[in-house]
Design a protein around this motif. Structure first.
Motif, PDB file in Angstrom:
ATOM      1  N   THR A  34      27.503 -24.670 -21.743  1.00 54.86           N
ATOM      2  CA  THR A  34      27.818 -24.492 -20.342  1.00 54.86           C
ATOM      3  C   THR A  34      28.299 -23.094 -20.070  1.00 54.86           C
ATOM      4  N   LYS A  35      28.442 -22.275 -20.932  1.00 57.01           N
ATOM      5  CA  LYS A  35      28.901 -20.905 -20.928  1.00 57.01           C
ATOM      6  C   LYS A  35      27.558 -20.033 -20.524  1.00 57.01           C
ATOM      7  N   GLU A  36      26.473 -20.597 -20.852  1.00 55.71           N
ATOM      8  CA  GLU A  36      25.228 -19.807 -20.914  1.00 55.71           C
ATOM      9  C   GLU A  36      25.030 -19.140 -19.434  1.00 55.71           C
ATOM     10  N   LEU A  37      24.214 -18.080 -19.221  1.00 54.46           N
ATOM     11  CA  LEU A  37      24.121 -17.370 -17.977  1.00 54.46           C
ATOM     12  C   LEU A  37      23.040 -18.290 -17.324  1.00 54.46           C
ATOM     13  N   PRO A  38      23.416 -18.416 -16.009  1.00 54.24           N
ATOM     14  CA  PRO A  38      22.387 -19.253 -15.025  1.00 54.24           C
ATOM     15  C   PRO A  38      21.154 -18.096 -14.866  1.00 54.24           C
ATOM     16  N   PRO A  39      20.215 -18.875 -14.552  1.00 55.95           N
ATOM     17  CA  PRO A  39      18.717 -18.162 -14.121  1.00 55.95           C
ATOM     18  C   PRO A  39      19.152 -16.762 -13.473  1.00 55.95           C
ATOM     19  N   TYR A  40      19.855 -16.758 -12.527  1.00 51.31           N
ATOM     20  CA  TYR A  40      20.033 -15.454 -11.796  1.00 51.31           C
ATOM     21  C   TYR A  40      21.698 -15.335 -11.573  1.00 51.31           C
ATOM     22  N   PRO A  41      22.498 -14.632 -12.383  1.00 50.37           N
ATOM     23  CA  PRO A  41      23.940 -14.711 -12.343  1.00 50.37           C
ATOM     24  C   PRO A  41      24.176 -13.688 -11.640  1.00 50.37           C
ATOM     25  N   THR A  42      25.438 -13.717 -10.753  1.00 47.87           N
ATOM     26  CA  THR A  42      25.914 -12.651 -10.003  1.00 47.87           C
ATOM     27  C   THR A  42      26.670 -11.559 -11.204  1.00 47.87           C
ATOM     28  N   ARG A  43      27.134 -10.663 -10.266  1.00 45.96           N
ATOM     29  CA  ARG A  43      27.910  -9.406 -11.375  1.00 45.96           C
ATOM     30  C   ARG A  43      28.949  -9.995 -11.825  1.00 45.96           C
ATOM     31  N   LYS A  44      29.781 -10.905 -11.156  1.00 42.00           N
ATOM     32  CA  LYS A  44      30.791 -11.347 -11.737  1.00 42.00           C
ATOM     33  C   LYS A  44      30.687 -12.179 -12.920  1.00 42.00           C
ATOM     34  N   GLN A  45      29.524 -13.090 -12.651  1.00 38.96           N
ATOM     35  CA  GLN A  45      29.209 -14.049 -14.004  1.00 38.96           C
ATOM     36  C   GLN A  45      28.969 -13.074 -15.021  1.00 38.96           C
ATOM     37  N   LEU A  46      27.932 -12.227 -14.704  1.00 39.76           N
ATOM     38  CA  LEU A  46      27.341 -11.246 -15.892  1.00 39.76           C
ATOM     39  C   LEU A  46      28.598 -10.788 -16.718  1.00 39.76           C
ATOM     40  N   LYS A  47      29.184  -9.935 -15.930  1.00 36.63           N
ATOM     41  CA  LYS A  47      30.457  -9.437 -16.729  1.00 36.63           C
ATOM     42  C   LYS A  47      31.551 -10.390 -17.333  1.00 36.63           C
ATOM     43  N   GLN A  48      31.696 -11.377 -16.905  1.00 35.19           N
ATOM     44  CA  GLN A  48      32.472 -12.503 -17.496  1.00 35.19           C
ATOM     45  C   GLN A  48      31.850 -12.936 -18.893  1.00 35.19           C
ATOM     46  N   LEU A  65      18.739  -1.368 -15.870  1.00 36.45           N
ATOM     47  CA  LEU A  65      18.949  -2.620 -15.779  1.00 36.45           C
ATOM     48  C   LEU A  65      18.370  -3.219 -14.256  1.00 36.45           C
ATOM     49  N   LYS A  66      17.557  -3.753 -14.039  1.00 35.52           N
ATOM     50  CA  LYS A  66      17.080  -4.278 -12.674  1.00 35.52           C
ATOM     51  C   LYS A  66      18.004  -5.138 -11.995  1.00 35.52           C
ATOM     52  N   VAL A  67      18.091  -5.101 -10.814  1.00 36.35           N
ATOM     53  CA  VAL A  67      18.958  -5.935  -9.805  1.00 36.35           C
ATOM     54  C   VAL A  67      18.141  -6.618  -8.748  1.00 36.35           C
ATOM     55  N   ILE A  68      18.600  -7.686  -8.229  1.00 36.71           N
ATOM     56  CA  ILE A  68      17.908  -8.367  -7.271  1.00 36.71           C
ATOM     57  C   ILE A  68      19.147  -8.589  -6.038  1.00 36.71           C
ATOM     58  N   PRO A  69      18.830  -7.567  -4.850  1.00 33.89           N
ATOM     59  CA  PRO A  69      19.598  -7.859  -3.549  1.00 33.89           C
ATOM     60  C   PRO A  69      19.706  -9.281  -3.167  1.00 33.89           C
ATOM     61  N   PHE A  70      20.648  -9.694  -3.087  1.00 38.75           N
ATOM     62  CA  PHE A  70      20.922 -11.182  -2.580  1.00 38.75           C
ATOM     63  C   PHE A  70      21.915 -11.348  -1.649  1.00 38.75           C
ATOM     64  N   GLY A  71      21.453 -11.087  -0.164  1.00 36.81           N
ATOM     65  CA  GLY A  71      22.501 -11.121   0.939  1.00 36.81           C
ATOM     66  C   GLY A  71      23.646  -9.899   0.651  1.00 36.81           C
ATOM     67  N   LYS A  72      24.801 -10.086   0.401  1.00 35.27           N
ATOM     68  CA  LYS A  72      25.733  -9.319   0.476  1.00 35.27           C
ATOM     69  C   LYS A  72      26.180  -9.104  -1.352  1.00 35.27           C
ATOM     70  N   GLU A  73      25.431  -9.755  -1.922  1.00 36.73           N
ATOM     71  CA  GLU A  73      25.769  -9.655  -3.307  1.00 36.73           C
ATOM     72  C   GLU A  73      24.490  -9.385  -4.075  1.00 36.73           C
ATOM     73  N   THR A  74      24.819  -8.829  -5.584  1.00 38.02           N
ATOM     74  CA  THR A  74      23.724  -8.270  -6.325  1.00 38.02           C
ATOM     75  C   THR A  74      23.595  -9.452  -7.396  1.00 38.02           C
ATOM     76  N   ARG A  75      22.354  -9.894  -7.757  1.00 33.83           N
ATOM     77  CA  ARG A  75      22.010 -10.656  -8.838  1.00 33.83           C
ATOM     78  C   ARG A  75      21.001 -10.310  -9.832  1.00 33.83           C
ATOM     79  N   PHE A  76      21.149 -10.827 -10.902  1.00 33.51           N
ATOM     80  CA  PHE A  76      20.079 -10.286 -11.900  1.00 33.51           C
ATOM     81  C   PHE A  76      19.212 -11.430 -12.598  1.00 33.51           C
ATOM     82  N   ASP A  77      18.238 -11.236 -13.093  1.00 29.14           N
ATOM     83  CA  ASP A  77      17.402 -12.153 -13.754  1.00 29.14           C
ATOM     84  C   ASP A  77      17.716 -12.336 -15.182  1.00 29.14           C
ATOM     85  N   ARG A  78      18.119 -13.517 -15.548  1.00 26.46           N
ATOM     86  CA  ARG A  78      18.503 -13.486 -16.845  1.00 26.46           C
ATOM     87  C   ARG A  78      17.599 -12.759 -18.087  1.00 26.46           C
ATOM     88  N   GLU A  79      16.289 -12.901 -17.893  1.00 27.71           N
ATOM     89  CA  GLU A  79      15.209 -12.492 -18.602  1.00 27.71           C
ATOM     90  C   GLU A  79      15.589 -11.067 -18.691  1.00 27.71           C
TER      91      GLU A  79
END
Length: 90
Positions: A34-48, A65-79
């Motif tokens: 359950t600790k695996e990264l989700p497909p599009y983790p947030t900054r917080k999830q990635l750092k943790q 490292l590529k980022v995905i602007p997602f509203g007010k937060e930044t997300r990343f593609d796990r791949e």
């Protein structure tokens, strides 16, 4: 003066300890899944997950490292994260 007191466990206690140990190992294994990264983790999830701070993450972003602007937060593609970390290998 040293006193040695032998501790003897009967078979029932040993079996109970083995069962509790197996149960704990299975629980730990499930938690790891359950600790695996989700497909599009947030900054917080990635750092943790990677146990890194803002400075290192920002450095990685600056170095490609590529980022995905997602509203007010930044997300990343796990791949993308995996590919970027692979590129850091020596």
């Amino acid at each position: 003066m040293t006193v040695n007191v032998p501790i003897e466990f009967n078979q029932e206690i040993i079996e109970e300890l083995v069962q509790l140990t197996k149960q704990r190992i299975e629980e730990e294994a499930q938690q790891q899944k359950t600790k695996e990264l989700p497909p599009y983790p947030t900054r917080k999830q990635l750092k943790q997950q990677l146990k890194i701070g803002d400075t290192r993450l920002n450095n990685w972003i600056d170095h490609g490292l590529k980022v995905i602007p997602f509203g007010k937060e930044t997300r990343f593609d796990r791949e993308d994260v995996k590919l970027f970390l692979d590129s850091l290998k020596i």
